[in-house]
Design a protein around this motif. Structure first.
Motif, short mmCIF file in Angstrom:
data_model
loop_
_atom_site.label_atom_id
_atom_site.label_comp_id
_atom_site.label_asym_id
_atom_site.label_seq_id
_atom_site.Cartn_x
_atom_site.Cartn_y
_atom_site.Cartn_z
N ILE A 289 -43.65 -73.80 88.89
CA ILE A 289 -42.56 -73.97 87.94
C ILE A 289 -42.97 -75.04 86.92
CG2 ILE A 289 -41.36 -75.73 89.33
CD1 ILE A 289 -38.71 -74.47 88.36
N SER A 290 -42.54 -74.84 85.69
CA SER A 290 -42.83 -75.80 84.64
C SER A 290 -41.69 -75.74 83.62
CB SER A 290 -44.16 -75.50 83.97
OG SER A 290 -44.15 -74.21 83.38
N ARG A 291 -41.71 -76.66 82.68
CA ARG A 291 -40.68 -76.65 81.66
C ARG A 291 -41.25 -77.16 80.35
NH1 ARG A 291 -35.79 -79.32 83.25
NH2 ARG A 291 -35.26 -79.25 81.06
N ASP A 292 -40.57 -76.79 79.30
CA ASP A 292 -40.92 -77.24 77.96
C ASP A 292 -39.64 -77.76 77.33
OD1 ASP A 292 -41.50 -77.56 75.29
OD2 ASP A 292 -42.68 -75.73 75.13
N ASN A 293 -39.51 -79.07 77.29
CA ASN A 293 -38.25 -79.64 76.79
C ASN A 293 -38.08 -79.40 75.29
OD1 ASN A 293 -37.36 -80.47 79.25
ND2 ASN A 293 -37.97 -82.60 79.01
N ALA A 294 -39.17 -79.27 74.58
CA ALA A 294 -39.06 -79.01 73.14
C ALA A 294 -38.39 -77.66 72.89
CB ALA A 294 -40.43 -79.05 72.50
N ARG A 295 -38.60 -76.74 73.80
CA ARG A 295 -37.99 -75.41 73.68
C ARG A 295 -36.79 -75.24 74.60
NH1 ARG A 295 -43.42 -74.65 72.77
NH2 ARG A 295 -43.97 -73.26 71.06
#
Length: 127
Positions: free
Chosen positions: A69-75
């Motif tokens: 799992i990962s995330r992209d806070n900018a998106r």
């Protein structure tokens, strides 16, 4: 807030898929997020979670080492990379956001503690 999950599909055993979860219109990007899945005839089960900072993650034992799992806070998005899929991974996968408790292994596994949900994306793995 309605999350949007995508990326599901029909694949063969051993293939990989990457699921995406976005939160259109939601400007807050400090939500811890999680993925759950529900196979036919079974209850919804926890898969993985990521702290809003992206620094901490948690996994169900059944997917540890197989899913990431990962995330992209900018998106304002979260992702679930699924490798070496097996028919046992067949399920509708749901993303969730805004964990209403501290990010602990006890809390992030509980679907009732997430405020927002997506509609689900179907993953079917053929043997």
């Amino acid at each position: 807030v309605q999350l949007q999950a995508s990326g599901g599909g029909l694949v063969q055993a051993g293939d990989s898929l990457r699921l995406s979860c976005t939160a259109p219109g939601r400007t807050r990007n400090r939500d811890s997020m999680g993925w759950f899945r529900q196979a036919p005839g079974k209850e919804r089960e926890f898969v993985a979670a990521v702290h809003w900072s992206g620094t901490n993650t948690g996994y169900a034992d059944s997917v540890k080492g197989q899913f990431t799992i990962s995330r992209d806070n900018a998106r304002n998005a979260a992702y679930l990379q699924m490798n070496s899929l097996t028919p046992e991974d067949t399920a509708v996968y749901y993303c969730a956001a805004n964990l209403r408790a501290s990010f602990s292994s006890t809390n992030f596994r509980q679907h009732c503690l997430y405020m927002y949900w997506g509609q689900g994306t179907l993953v079917t793995v053929s043997s």
